[in-house]
Design a protein around this motif. Sequence first.
Motif, short mmCIF file in Angstrom:
data_model
loop_
_atom_site.label_atom_id
_atom_site.label_comp_id
_atom_site.label_asym_id
_atom_site.label_seq_id
_atom_site.Cartn_x
_atom_site.Cartn_y
_atom_site.Cartn_z
N TRP A 8 0.83 -1.22 0.00
CA TRP A 8 0.00 0.00 0.00
C TRP A 8 0.86 1.26 0.00
N LEU A 11 1.72 1.82 -3.53
CA LEU A 11 0.61 2.46 -4.25
C LEU A 11 0.68 3.98 -4.10
N ILE A 122 0.27 -0.81 -10.46
CA ILE A 122 -0.98 -1.14 -9.78
C ILE A 122 -1.43 -2.54 -10.18
N GLU A 131 -9.05 -6.09 -4.93
CA GLU A 131 -8.00 -5.20 -4.42
C GLU A 131 -7.57 -4.21 -5.50
N ALA A 135 -7.54 -0.22 -5.37
CA ALA A 135 -6.31 0.54 -5.62
C ALA A 135 -6.51 1.57 -6.72
#
Length: 470
Positions: A8, A11, A122, A131, A135
């Motif tokens: 994360w 991201l 991503i 997920e 994202a």
Amino acid sequence: MNRLQVKWLSLLIVSSSVFLAVIDIFIVNVALPSIRKGVNGTESDMQLIIALYLLGYASFLITGGRLGDHYSRKKVFITSMLLFTVSSLLCGLAQTAFQLNTARFVQGVSAAFMIPQGISYIHILFPEHKERIKALGIYGSIAGSASVIGQFLGGLLPDIHWVVEGWRLLFLINLPIGFAAALLAARYLHDTPPQQSGRFDISGVMLLTIALFALVFPLIRGRELGWPLWSICSLAGSVLLLLFFAYDQRRKLAKQTNPLINIRLFSYRDFNIGLCAVLFYFMVQDSYFLINVIFMQTGLGFSSSETGILFVFQGVGYVVASLVSIPLVKRYGKRVLQGGVVMMILSLMMHVFFFRSDVLPRPVLLATLFFYGTGCGSVLPSLLTMALKSIPVHFAGAASGTFSTFQQTSIALGIGVVGGIFFSILGSQTSITAYMGAYQTATGVNILFLLLVSFFLYILPEEKEARAGS
């Protein structure tokens, strides 16, 4: 830090690319009068500040994605992020309009290289569908937030004078974000192995770049110079270059030598119709900001900070509508986009009526801007989906890159055409009557473009029809 936290955090790191790329469009839009004064530029110089950034972005976006496949996404992401940061520094230090516009073009090119890496990461980081949707939602919300923040800062910073002139802060604020993102990427992003999947179409990139410059540059600079012969020849030459580019891409596809754009995409009718809608929609998008900011600040005498705050309401309307419209599109299809275009047209009519020196009730003004943003937010998030809905999965990447290139080029074209009409009518006049006449005519052209968007959405096949046709 465990693997989930690193994922994360990664991201957020890659999302910094879209944050910087988007904010550097909107932060400049609101601050154009201050920038023009700071570098002693002309009207066309101000149009080029937006257009050259977008041309650099459009010309190298497809190449940027392939470069990541060829040399590893991590290396390309870090290098392009550092290049974007350094070019931002050069923008902030520019003493002339030429220096600023040169650095802006480099900014656009570096954005074109770093954005595709973020989107690719991503898909790598989040292979599970739910997920990945989450994202992508975060990524999109960061881009939307950047547009609102950019409009606010673009109005606020030029009125702040510390160690440097306020307008320079518009670019210098990128430095801590850019350097931090590059350092964090070097530490936490995992590398991707290079994929030696064919040679670059370098000649295609150069041909497309020259053709786009030959089209947009004379539209912006030619008007100010009285349309000299070179500008007419350049426009005519751009048409020939674009035709030769299409021929060159078709020839390379036949020889299977990895062309820049897969011409087979244009055999899908709804993709072509979608691109026509994209052309006229994005010709409106940034030209709207250009003529409204100039009219408000130079014509009506609004301060930079007041203009920025006003346009935040437009941005908020966009963000709210974009969140609401996406699930509605799943249910009602293109009717949601058609409704959004109607809202934009009605709002522009309200702009013409209310944006006057003698009639400017603030609550109505804010509601008008919010209403316009709501229309934009109902159209833009799903326009790509509508254009690509019948494209086969194996063409999705090429179609998305082509769409984005077309999008950025259309924005630059709109700046040249609508901005040129506004400044041509205004001329050297400085009266409020002259500004009103130029503003009303340019806004009328944007309304015409939106009517064309509505027409192309009307003839765009519904999803069932598109599937049957393909």
